[in-house]
Scaffold this motif. Structure first.
Motif, PDB file in Angstrom:
ATOM      1  N   SER B 156       0.848  -1.194   0.000  1.00 26.80           N
ATOM      2  CA  SER B 156       0.000   0.000   0.000  1.00 26.80           C
ATOM      3  C   SER B 156       0.878   1.238   0.000  1.00 26.80           C
ATOM      4  O   SER B 156       2.066   1.169   0.308  1.00 26.80           O
ATOM      5  N   LEU B 157       0.273   2.382  -0.359  1.00 25.67           N
ATOM      6  CA  LEU B 157       1.042   3.624  -0.427  1.00 25.67           C
ATOM      7  C   LEU B 157       0.378   4.674   0.459  1.00 25.67           C
ATOM      8  O   LEU B 157      -0.815   4.939   0.341  1.00 25.67           O
ATOM      9  N   SER B 158       1.139   5.261   1.357  1.00 25.24           N
ATOM     10  CA  SER B 158       0.582   6.327   2.191  1.00 25.24           C
ATOM     11  C   SER B 158       1.716   7.276   2.538  1.00 25.24           C
ATOM     12  O   SER B 158       2.884   6.896   2.522  1.00 25.24           O
ATOM     13  N   VAL B 159       1.386   8.549   2.827  1.00 26.14           N
ATOM     14  CA  VAL B 159       2.415   9.504   3.198  1.00 26.14           C
ATOM     15  C   VAL B 159       1.924  10.347   4.364  1.00 26.14           C
ATOM     16  O   VAL B 159       0.832  10.913   4.312  1.00 26.14           O
ATOM     17  N   PHE B 160       2.694  10.393   5.416  1.00 25.91           N
ATOM     18  CA  PHE B 160       2.366  11.110   6.660  1.00 25.91           C
ATOM     19  C   PHE B 160       0.933  10.837   7.122  1.00 25.91           C
ATOM     20  O   PHE B 160       0.167  11.737   7.427  1.00 25.91           O
ATOM     21  N   GLY B 161       0.536   9.543   7.124  1.00 24.96           N
ATOM     22  CA  GLY B 161      -0.778   9.167   7.624  1.00 24.96           C
ATOM     23  C   GLY B 161      -1.887   9.263   6.582  1.00 24.96           C
ATOM     24  O   GLY B 161      -2.981   8.749   6.781  1.00 24.96           O
ATOM     25  N   PHE B 162      -1.620   9.917   5.433  1.00 26.73           N
ATOM     26  CA  PHE B 162      -2.639  10.020   4.389  1.00 26.73           C
ATOM     27  C   PHE B 162      -2.523   8.804   3.485  1.00 26.73           C
ATOM     28  O   PHE B 162      -1.497   8.580   2.842  1.00 26.73           O
ATOM     29  N   HIS B 163      -3.600   8.006   3.417  1.00 26.03           N
ATOM     30  CA  HIS B 163      -3.563   6.732   2.713  1.00 26.03           C
ATOM     31  C   HIS B 163      -3.988   6.890   1.263  1.00 26.03           C
ATOM     32  O   HIS B 163      -5.044   7.451   0.996  1.00 26.03           O
ATOM     33  N   PHE B 164      -3.139   6.436   0.304  1.00 27.98           N
ATOM     34  CA  PHE B 164      -3.506   6.549  -1.105  1.00 27.98           C
ATOM     35  C   PHE B 164      -4.294   5.336  -1.581  1.00 27.98           C
ATOM     36  O   PHE B 164      -5.416   5.437  -2.001  1.00 27.98           O
ATOM     37  N   PHE B 165      -3.680   4.151  -1.526  1.00 26.96           N
ATOM     38  CA  PHE B 165      -4.371   2.947  -2.000  1.00 26.96           C
ATOM     39  C   PHE B 165      -3.692   1.709  -1.432  1.00 26.96           C
ATOM     40  O   PHE B 165      -2.561   1.778  -0.942  1.00 26.96           O
ATOM     41  N   THR B 166      -4.426   0.584  -1.499  1.00 34.44           N
ATOM     42  CA  THR B 166      -3.846  -0.712  -1.148  1.00 34.44           C
ATOM     43  C   THR B 166      -4.019  -1.620  -2.356  1.00 34.44           C
ATOM     44  O   THR B 166      -5.099  -1.666  -2.941  1.00 34.44           O
ATOM     45  N   LEU B 167      -2.929  -2.300  -2.734  1.00 33.48           N
ATOM     46  CA  LEU B 167      -3.010  -3.176  -3.899  1.00 33.48           C
ATOM     47  C   LEU B 167      -3.790  -4.437  -3.536  1.00 33.48           C
ATOM     48  O   LEU B 167      -3.744  -4.904  -2.404  1.00 33.48           O
ATOM     49  N   PRO B 168      -4.577  -4.993  -4.521  1.00 30.18           N
ATOM     50  CA  PRO B 168      -5.434  -6.135  -4.230  1.00 30.18           C
ATOM     51  C   PRO B 168      -4.704  -7.361  -3.680  1.00 30.18           C
ATOM     52  O   PRO B 168      -5.021  -7.811  -2.575  1.00 30.18           O
ATOM     53  N   VAL B 169      -3.761  -7.917  -4.401  1.00 35.50           N
ATOM     54  CA  VAL B 169      -3.119  -9.168  -3.949  1.00 35.50           C
ATOM     55  C   VAL B 169      -1.920  -8.881  -3.054  1.00 35.50           C
ATOM     56  O   VAL B 169      -1.755  -9.471  -1.989  1.00 35.50           O
ATOM     57  N   LEU B 170      -1.096  -7.888  -3.477  1.00 33.25           N
ATOM     58  CA  LEU B 170       0.121  -7.593  -2.734  1.00 33.25           C
ATOM     59  C   LEU B 170      -0.177  -7.038  -1.342  1.00 33.25           C
ATOM     60  O   LEU B 170       0.667  -7.087  -0.457  1.00 33.25           O
ATOM     61  N   GLY B 171      -1.395  -6.516  -1.162  1.00 31.16           N
ATOM     62  CA  GLY B 171      -1.778  -5.997   0.152  1.00 31.16           C
ATOM     63  C   GLY B 171      -1.665  -7.051   1.226  1.00 31.16           C
ATOM     64  O   GLY B 171      -1.324  -6.769   2.374  1.00 31.16           O
TER      65      GLY B 171
END
Lengths: 191, 204
Positions: B156-171
């Protein structure tokens, strides 16, 4: 004694300076094309690291802490390293001219090698004793030399290999470092 | 403005400090596990590089040539000490995760190289532009590498607590290798090769 061996092996193999801690990468990618120069560089760095670690520990214990100026450690350490490199350079030049020419340009460059400042900072964070600091520096230097020599051996072979055009030079060196790193992660379970 | 723009733009791609000049590799590889660390390191480099370039450019006519390097190093070390203490006071978490790589900015080749090669020969305005361009180039490199490592390595990708997305399988099953040290070498090597293949940068 046992503790010192653990520090040595930990610094040399498990937390190797180049491929685990990412310290001293400039000589790793810049110099390491021939085994001879890689070994000279490794030995020079090891000597400077050991003396710097000793000096940094003494300064921390007998100047910075008694005068309560520990926040000056960054400035103090870098000045000590720069001075030491100059002194060692002069000393080698006077006593062993052959060795001086073997080291060549590498010696003055060591001042800005992050492995040297790195070992003094790591010793400070880990809170090693005087003997621990020196052994840690020796271990780190040994690990540094080992990886530098391995890398240069591989790159000597690589010069005759048919590498894809866009991978030539740095990119393929990074991929070799990846493989070395994977191999060395096997040491993780040793201690 | 013309000069300012030119000095600024060259740092972005043509002489990108990381991908082209191969300067400052140690922090680039060590702090790119997450976007937070990458941005924190960029901020440190911005303050120190800008400060060092401006001070060096301002005193360039008074510094004796023979002792210039030690003088530059002391200026840089003082700036790093200031940033180190500020970070310790205001963002202790970031200070802890940058670890020894914050004080190691002193020996970051980018900063001494720019002070020596550029700021010691050019006026303040040009040196400011050079510092900003080099920092943005450094930031671009760090963001590319850390975005790839964080996305694939944690899923998943997030910066300073702000969440962008989570990948389906790799999550659920991320490629943990990319967060580990060897993953850093792998990503930077492949990114460089892709840049050369697509013609963004020259091959050797």
């Amino acid at each position: 004694m046992n503790e010192l061996i653990v520090i040595f092996i930990g610094m040399a193999l498990i937390n190797n300076f180049i491929i685990v801690r990412f310290l001293g990468l400039c000589p790793f990618f810049g110099v390491s094309k021939h085994i001879g120069s890689a070994l000279s560089m490794g030995v020079a760095v090891t000597i400077v690291m050991t003396i710097s670690a000793l000096a940094a520990w003494l300064i921390e214990a007998y100047i910075l802490i008694p005068f309560d100026i520990e926040y000056m450690y960054i400035v103090m350490f870098i000045l000590v390293i720069a001075t030491l490199v100059q002194i060692i350079e002069l000393f080698i030049k006077k006593t062993n001219a052959q060795l001086y020419f073997a080291f060549g340009i590498y010696l003055p460059l060591i001042t800005t090698n992050c492995a040297v400042l790195g070992i003094t900072l790591i010793n400070r964070v880990e809170g090693f004793s005087l003997s621990g600091s020196v052994v840690a520096a020796l271990g780190a230097g040994a690990g540094f030399t080992l990886i530098l020599a391995m890398m240069s051996g591989i790159r000597e072979k690589l010069e005759t290999a048919n590498t894809p055009k866009s991978m030539r030079g740095l990119p393929v060196a990074f991929l070799i470092a990846t493989l070395l790193g994977l191999a060395f992660s096997g040491f993780g379970g040793m201690l | 403005m013309g000069y300012f723009g030119k000095e600024f733009a060259k740092g972005l791609i043509v002489s990108n400090p990381v991908f082209v000049l191969a300067l400052g590799l140690c922090p680039t590889l060590a702090v790119t596990t997450t976007l937070d660390n990458a941005l924190g390191m960029t901020f440190v480099v911005l303050i120190v590089l800008l400060g060092a370039n401006i001070i060096v450019a301002a005193i360039r006519n008074f510094v004796p040539t023979i002792t210039r390097i030690p003088i530059f190093i002391v200026i840089i070390a003082s700036l790093v000490t200031i940033v180190d203490l500020q970070f310790q006071a205001y963002v202790p978490d970031l200070h802890a995760s940058l670890g020894i790589f914050l004080p190691l900015v002193v020996v970051n080749c980018i900063i001494l190289a720019r002070a020596e090669a550029f700021a010691s020969k050019n006026p303040i305005l040009h040196s400011t532009a050079d510092a900003l361009g080099m920092t943005v180039g450094f930031m671009i490199a760090l963001l590319i590498i850390s975005a790839v490592r964080q996305t694939l390595g944690t899923g998943s990708l997030s910066v300073f607590g702000f969440h962008f997305f989570t990948l389906p399988v790799l999550g659920e099953q991320p490629i943990a290798l990319l967060i580990l040290p060897p993953g850093a070498f792998l990503v930077i090597g492949l990114v460089m090769a892709i840049f050369r293949r697509t013609g963004v940068m020259k091959s050797e």
